[in-house]
Design a protein around this motif. Structure first.
Motif, PDB file in Angstrom:
ATOM      1  N   GLN A   7     -18.234   2.313   7.558  1.00 15.65           N
ATOM      2  CA  GLN A   7     -17.055   1.843   8.287  1.00 15.65           C
ATOM      3  C   GLN A   7     -16.828   0.399   7.905  1.00 15.65           C
ATOM      4  O   GLN A   7     -17.770  -0.341   7.603  1.00 15.65           O
ATOM      5  N   ASP A   8     -15.572  -0.004   7.917  1.00 13.28           N
ATOM      6  CA  ASP A   8     -15.237  -1.414   7.760  1.00 13.28           C
ATOM      7  C   ASP A   8     -13.839  -1.636   8.307  1.00 13.28           C
ATOM      8  O   ASP A   8     -13.012  -0.709   8.334  1.00 13.28           O
ATOM      9  N   SER A   9     -13.591  -2.840   8.750  1.00 10.27           N
ATOM     10  CA  SER A   9     -12.258  -3.203   9.243  1.00 10.27           C
ATOM     11  C   SER A   9     -12.022  -4.680   8.979  1.00 10.27           C
ATOM     12  O   SER A   9     -12.965  -5.465   8.900  1.00 10.27           O
ATOM     13  N   HIS A  10     -10.753  -5.007   8.795  1.00 10.57           N
ATOM     14  CA  HIS A  10     -10.350  -6.400   8.591  1.00 10.57           C
ATOM     15  C   HIS A  10      -9.028  -6.645   9.314  1.00 10.57           C
ATOM     16  O   HIS A  10      -8.183  -5.753   9.393  1.00 10.57           O
ATOM     17  N   LYS A  11      -8.876  -7.883   9.792  1.00 12.04           N
ATOM     18  CA  LYS A  11      -7.603  -8.302  10.386  1.00 12.04           C
ATOM     19  C   LYS A  11      -6.571  -8.535   9.300  1.00 12.04           C
ATOM     20  O   LYS A  11      -6.903  -8.953   8.185  1.00 12.04           O
ATOM     21  N   ILE A  12      -5.328  -8.290   9.657  1.00 11.63           N
ATOM     22  CA  ILE A  12      -4.221  -8.567   8.737  1.00 11.63           C
ATOM     23  C   ILE A  12      -3.852 -10.042   8.830  1.00 11.63           C
ATOM     24  O   ILE A  12      -3.812 -10.620   9.910  1.00 11.63           O
ATOM     25  N   LEU A  21      -2.597  -7.603  -0.991  1.00 11.99           N
ATOM     26  CA  LEU A  21      -3.261  -6.519  -0.279  1.00 11.99           C
ATOM     27  C   LEU A  21      -3.753  -5.514  -1.302  1.00 11.99           C
ATOM     28  O   LEU A  21      -2.976  -4.987  -2.100  1.00 11.99           O
ATOM     29  N   ILE A  22      -5.070  -5.263  -1.275  1.00 12.57           N
ATOM     30  CA  ILE A  22      -5.683  -4.311  -2.197  1.00 12.57           C
ATOM     31  C   ILE A  22      -6.449  -3.283  -1.379  1.00 12.57           C
ATOM     32  O   ILE A  22      -7.287  -3.646  -0.539  1.00 12.57           O
ATOM     33  N   LEU A  23      -6.140  -2.004  -1.622  1.00  5.74           N
ATOM     34  CA  LEU A  23      -6.829  -0.896  -0.956  1.00  5.74           C
ATOM     35  C   LEU A  23      -7.218   0.133  -2.008  1.00  5.74           C
ATOM     36  O   LEU A  23      -6.361   0.549  -2.798  1.00  5.74           O
ATOM     37  N   ALA A  24      -8.469   0.523  -2.018  1.00  5.45           N
ATOM     38  CA  ALA A  24      -8.998   1.479  -3.005  1.00  5.45           C
ATOM     39  C   ALA A  24      -8.792   0.968  -4.424  1.00  5.45           C
ATOM     40  O   ALA A  24      -8.599   1.744  -5.353  1.00  5.45           O
ATOM     41  N   PHE A  32       1.677  -9.263   3.244  1.00  8.03           N
ATOM     42  CA  PHE A  32       0.477  -9.630   3.993  1.00  8.03           C
ATOM     43  C   PHE A  32      -0.751  -9.189   3.207  1.00  8.03           C
ATOM     44  O   PHE A  32      -0.654  -8.410   2.259  1.00  8.03           O
ATOM     45  N   SER A  33      -1.899  -9.715   3.615  1.00  9.53           N
ATOM     46  CA  SER A  33      -3.175  -9.338   3.017  1.00  9.53           C
ATOM     47  C   SER A  33      -4.175  -9.148   4.147  1.00  9.53           C
ATOM     48  O   SER A  33      -3.799  -9.126   5.317  1.00  9.53           O
ATOM     49  N   LEU A  34      -5.446  -9.038   3.802  1.00  6.84           N
ATOM     50  CA  LEU A  34      -6.490  -8.898   4.804  1.00  6.84           C
ATOM     51  C   LEU A  34      -7.385 -10.130   4.789  1.00  6.84           C
ATOM     52  O   LEU A  34      -7.686 -10.680   3.727  1.00  6.84           O
TER      53      LEU A  34
END
Length: 155
Positions: A7-12, A21-24, A32-34
């Protein structure tokens, strides 16, 4: 067979416009980014944590922190590749569940699966990605961050 859950989470971060913003491992065209010391790729972080669950090697807590702070490596793909060095088993399947209001995940699922398959050296049909807004009940569903769970099955 072994199963690892990560699990992981980050604020925007809606303020810093200099970071993408980079995902996978895929760049999203968002304003926006994280918030993170690294590139903040919460999907790669969750997968890395799932692999740590199998290997019992704390990649994000120990090794990635050193890579980021002391070596200046901010690319989360490098942390995932480091985790893969400790994985002796073959990946059978990965299931990824994303909770966020933004960005829209569904239009990028196939591109993300293709990139993850390349990074992990597995077939695309071994990677499942689902996304939900959670009906806006959590901070993630309200647009304040992104939360990801990853479950990896290895043999």
């Amino acid at each position: 067979m072994k199963v690892g859950i990560g699990q992981d989470s980050h604020k925007i971060d809606y303020v810093n416009k200099n970071k993408k913003l980079i995902l996978a491992g895929i760049e999203f065209n968002e304003d926006f980014s994280l918030i993170a010391n690294s590139d903040g790729d919460v999907i790669l972080h969750a997968i890395t944590n799932a692999i740590s669950g199998v290997t019992c090697k704390n990649i994000l807590g120990d090794i990635a922190n050193d890579m980021c702070k002391n070596k200046g490596i901010k690319n989360s793909e490098e942390y995932l590749k480091e985790a893969l060095k400790y994985l002796k088993e073959d990946i059978v399947h990965i299931s990824i569940s994303i909770e966020c209001k933004v960005p829209k995940i569904n239009p990028k699922i196939e591109e993300m699966r293709k990139n993850l398959a390349k990074i992990l050296e597995i077939k695309e049909n071994c990677i499942g990605i689902t996304a939900t807004s959670g009906e806006g009940l959590t901070e993630f569903g309200k647009g304040n961050g992104i939360n990801v769970f990853a479950c990896i099955t290895v043999e």
